[in-house]
Write a protein that holds these residues in place. Structure first.
Motif, mmCIF file in Angstrom:
data_model
loop_
_atom_site.group_PDB
_atom_site.id
_atom_site.type_symbol
_atom_site.label_atom_id
_atom_site.label_comp_id
_atom_site.label_asym_id
_atom_site.label_seq_id
_atom_site.Cartn_x
_atom_site.Cartn_y
_atom_site.Cartn_z
ATOM 1 N N PHE A 125 0.858 -1.110 -0.129
ATOM 2 C CA PHE A 125 0.028 0.094 0.008
ATOM 3 C C PHE A 125 0.823 1.212 -0.068
ATOM 4 C CE2 PHE A 125 -3.880 -2.367 1.749
ATOM 5 C CZ PHE A 125 -4.551 -1.907 0.572
ATOM 6 N N ILE A 126 2.141 1.066 0.599
ATOM 7 C CA ILE A 126 2.827 2.355 0.909
ATOM 8 C C ILE A 126 3.740 2.488 -0.406
ATOM 9 C CG2 ILE A 126 4.928 3.314 1.990
ATOM 10 C CD1 ILE A 126 4.087 1.470 4.469
ATOM 11 N N LEU A 127 4.159 1.201 -1.129
ATOM 12 C CA LEU A 127 4.935 1.286 -2.207
ATOM 13 C C LEU A 127 4.012 1.832 -3.475
ATOM 14 C CD1 LEU A 127 6.925 0.099 -4.424
ATOM 15 C CD2 LEU A 127 5.812 -2.107 -4.198
ATOM 16 N N GLU A 128 2.725 1.563 -3.535
ATOM 17 C CA GLU A 128 1.706 1.875 -4.592
ATOM 18 C C GLU A 128 1.490 3.491 -4.356
ATOM 19 O OE1 GLU A 128 -1.393 -0.844 -6.254
ATOM 20 O OE2 GLU A 128 -0.898 -1.343 -4.124
ATOM 21 N N ASN A 129 1.139 4.182 -3.214
ATOM 22 C CA ASN A 129 1.021 5.255 -2.954
ATOM 23 C C ASN A 129 1.871 6.306 -3.202
ATOM 24 O OD1 ASN A 129 -1.072 7.056 -1.291
ATOM 25 N ND2 ASN A 129 0.643 7.609 -0.435
ATOM 26 N N GLU A 130 3.151 5.961 -3.449
ATOM 27 C CA GLU A 130 4.228 7.133 -3.557
ATOM 28 C C GLU A 130 4.304 7.685 -4.862
ATOM 29 O OE1 GLU A 130 4.871 7.172 -0.766
ATOM 30 O OE2 GLU A 130 5.993 5.816 0.071
ATOM 31 N N CYS A 131 3.708 6.992 -5.806
ATOM 32 C CA CYS A 131 3.516 7.534 -7.275
ATOM 33 C C CYS A 131 2.011 7.538 -7.632
ATOM 34 C CB CYS A 131 4.536 6.831 -8.287
ATOM 35 S SG CYS A 131 5.816 7.598 -7.940
ATOM 36 N N HIS A 166 -4.402 15.354 0.695
ATOM 37 C CA HIS A 166 -3.395 16.521 0.913
ATOM 38 C C HIS A 166 -3.922 17.946 0.869
ATOM 39 C CE1 HIS A 166 -0.942 13.090 1.668
ATOM 40 N NE2 HIS A 166 -0.573 12.797 0.578
ATOM 41 N N SER A 167 -5.260 17.913 0.734
ATOM 42 C CA SER A 167 -5.737 19.412 0.536
ATOM 43 C C SER A 167 -5.536 20.171 1.614
ATOM 44 C CB SER A 167 -7.285 19.288 0.334
ATOM 45 O OG SER A 167 -7.883 18.592 1.219
ATOM 46 N N GLN A 178 11.099 22.345 5.904
ATOM 47 C CA GLN A 178 10.010 21.439 5.435
ATOM 48 C C GLN A 178 9.595 19.877 5.445
ATOM 49 O OE1 GLN A 178 9.351 22.466 1.279
ATOM 50 N NE2 GLN A 178 10.002 24.597 1.646
ATOM 51 N N THR A 179 10.970 19.253 5.888
ATOM 52 C CA THR A 179 10.538 17.884 5.994
ATOM 53 C C THR A 179 9.638 17.798 7.527
ATOM 54 O OG1 THR A 179 12.332 17.247 4.957
ATOM 55 C CG2 THR A 179 11.768 15.769 6.441
ATOM 56 N N MET A 180 10.053 18.765 8.330
ATOM 57 C CA MET A 180 9.830 18.626 9.831
ATOM 58 C C MET A 180 7.936 18.789 9.515
ATOM 59 S SD MET A 180 12.072 20.263 12.621
ATOM 60 C CE MET A 180 12.988 21.295 11.543
ATOM 61 N N GLY A 181 7.613 19.729 8.701
ATOM 62 C CA GLY A 181 6.266 20.302 8.423
ATOM 63 C C GLY A 181 5.440 19.035 7.852
ATOM 64 N N SER A 182 6.423 18.445 6.848
ATOM 65 C CA SER A 182 5.296 17.598 5.932
ATOM 66 C C SER A 182 5.603 16.100 6.673
ATOM 67 C CB SER A 182 6.178 17.488 4.725
ATOM 68 O OG SER A 182 7.166 17.157 4.715
ATOM 69 N N VAL A 183 6.615 15.504 7.087
ATOM 70 C CA VAL A 183 6.568 14.175 7.726
ATOM 71 C C VAL A 183 7.255 14.302 8.974
ATOM 72 C CG1 VAL A 183 7.147 13.417 5.337
ATOM 73 C CG2 VAL A 183 8.908 13.738 6.851
ATOM 74 N N LEU A 207 1.936 15.549 6.100
ATOM 75 C CA LEU A 207 1.879 14.968 4.875
ATOM 76 C C LEU A 207 1.782 13.329 5.013
ATOM 77 C CD1 LEU A 207 2.008 15.825 1.825
ATOM 78 C CD2 LEU A 207 4.164 14.884 2.068
ATOM 79 N N LEU A 208 2.541 12.803 5.891
ATOM 80 C CA LEU A 208 2.875 11.388 5.915
ATOM 81 C C LEU A 208 1.685 10.896 7.060
ATOM 82 C CD1 LEU A 208 4.719 9.250 5.544
ATOM 83 C CD2 LEU A 208 5.790 9.460 7.428
ATOM 84 N N ALA A 209 1.307 11.697 7.955
ATOM 85 C CA ALA A 209 0.105 11.353 8.799
ATOM 86 C C ALA A 209 -0.874 11.049 7.933
ATOM 87 C CB ALA A 209 0.014 12.403 10.160
ATOM 88 N N ASP A 210 -1.346 11.760 7.077
ATOM 89 C CA ASP A 210 -2.473 11.665 6.359
ATOM 90 C C ASP A 210 -2.411 10.494 5.394
ATOM 91 O OD1 ASP A 210 -3.540 14.132 7.226
ATOM 92 O OD2 ASP A 210 -2.870 15.309 5.471
ATOM 93 N N ASP A 211 -1.239 10.377 4.777
ATOM 94 C CA ASP A 211 -0.986 8.898 3.963
ATOM 95 C C ASP A 211 -1.318 7.900 4.814
ATOM 96 O OD1 ASP A 211 -0.667 10.171 1.263
ATOM 97 O OD2 ASP A 211 1.530 10.442 1.951
#
Ligand code: FES
Length: 418
Positions: free
Chosen positions: A199-205, A214-215, A343-348, A354-358
């Motif tokens: 699921f993670i692999l496919e989600n990346e692209c 991610h809205s 930016q990395t701290m803010g997203s993941v 970002l990562l929490a949503d995914d």
């Protein structure tokens, strides 16, 4: 053989449809470990994580722990983190610097090239030959521009053959550094996720989900990245074969024609970095690099280059994975590096968007598969509009399921192999 014979994989993986059990079946997971994780080239770590002699980091190949070591001679070694005596881990620290590893159970000691040096109470081993009692090693080791990979298969394609067209993406990433080198030095965050690794692999692209999942980050950060994944987007997805896929936003960034737009900023805000890039590549080439930006590429099965971060996918079981993430750093470019970390701290990061949503999506997908009807997942979006680019690689709209279809095509080939 009966012409109507269907293999297990014919049933499980059909054109544009995959069976739910591929994500939760324990027996399939065990088979994947042998046929994928212990066969193909797997990303281990980056050379910059062990810059000095005797540095080490603990890594993995699938569920198997591995030590990535720069030995006392400066050579990189990939050692299996299993004591030959009774199987204990010879190192449980995540990183450090030492020339020897001593197993905590009965104190056997090994050099950082894996050789057994000493036993505790050696009188009990009188006449024993130490030479066959060293640490195991990853069968093949190779690196490309500092990215270290390992394969447990004695034979098979070289790393460069395995990467194929995806090498361009690693080159594109490194070109964004004024020294042509990246560093992985910011430390990793680990997210334990109750979901299957695929699921993670496919989600990346998967370019279909960002507009929805991610809205919130797109609106809070006032980001134009969401435009890459809209119905009218000109960004494309691309398959390099061997399960490697990317979302290529360069057509959109070239249309905008603004250096550093990919990073959500402008050249004026990073004067030192821009000056370094101009000095390194010349103004024309530097401008093109800074317009095109950094890649968004999934290198099968576990390395995701996500423009400003890398993610490493580690499968634990059919229903559990760990995502390791860190900010990419461009060697010798402190002003952009600080922003890359922020930016990395803010997203993941732990409070990132970002990562929490995914991850919430992965875990809901996994729970959803407890409902056994319908049996198959549907991956046909855009199958009528796939086409070839000038290099012969398959491309499609940025929101299409082509990357997943291509991943499954490669997965099936590996799982069908004897
Ligand atoms: Fe390592 Fe006994 S298990 S020394």
């Amino acid at each position: 053989m009966d012409g109507n014979f269907k293999s297990k994989w014919d049933e499980l993986i059909q054109p544009g449809m995959v069976h739910g059990s591929l994500y939760y079946d324990d027996a399939i997971f065990k088979e994947e470990v042998e046929k994928i994780w212990f066969t193909t080239w797997v990303y281990i770590g980056h050379e910059s994580e062990i810059p000095d002699r005797n540095d080490f980091v603990t890594k993995s190949i699938g569920p198997m722990p591995v030590l990535m070591v720069r030995d006392s001679n400066g050579e990189i070694q990939l050692l299996l983190n299993r004591c030959p005596h009774r199987g204990n881990a010879v190192c449980v620290q995540e990183r450090g610097n030492r020339a020897r590893f001593t197993c905590p159970y009965h104190s056997w000691t090994f050099s950082n090239t894996g050789d057994l040096i000493n036993y505790a109470f050696p009188e009990g081993y009188k006449g024993t030959d130490k030479s066959g009692l060293g640490l195991g090693k990853v069968t093949r080791t190779a690196s490309y521009r500092g990215f270290v990979f390992g394969s447990m298969a004695a034979e098979g394609p070289t790393l460069e053959e395995h990467l194929g067209g995806a090498k361009r993406c690693i080159d594109q990433l490194c070109d964004n550094s004024p020294t042509g080198e990246i560093e992985i030095s910011a430390g990793f965050l680990k997210h334990r996720t109750r979901a299957n690794w695929k699921f993670i692999l496919e989600n990346e692209c998967d370019g279909y989900h960002p507009a929805f999942v991610h809205s919130s980050i797109f609106s809070v950060a006032d980001s134009a990245i969401g435009d890459l994944y809209g119905n009218d987007a000109v960004a494309v997805t691309r398959s390099f074969g061997n399960g490697h896929v990317e979302v290529d936003p360069r057509p959109e960034f070239r249309r905008r024609d603004k250096p550093m737009s990919w990073f959500g900023t402008s050249a004026e805000k990073l004067p030192d970095y821009v000056a370094q890039m101009n000095a390194a590549y010349g103004e024309e080439r530097a401008r093109q690099i800074m317009i095109d930006g950094s890649p968004h590429t999934m290198i099968f099965p576990n390395l995701f280059i996500a423009e400003i971060q890398i993610f490493v996918i580690q499968p634990v079981s059919a229903n559990e994975s760990i995502q390791h993430s860190t900010a990419i750093q461009f060697k010798g470019a402190p002003d952009i590096n600080r922003r890359l970390r922020q930016q990395t701290m803010g997203s993941v990061g732990p409070a990132g968007f970002l990562l929490a949503d995914d991850t919430e999506m992965y875990e809901r997908n996994q729970r959803g598969l407890e409902i056994r009807q319908p049996e198959y997942l549907y991956l046909k979006r855009g199958d009528f509009r796939e086409r070839r680019d000038e290099d012969g690689f398959l491309i499609a709209h940025s929101t299409d399921d082509m990357p997943s279809r291509e991943i499954w095509k490669h997965y099936r080939k590996m799982m069908e192999a004897k």
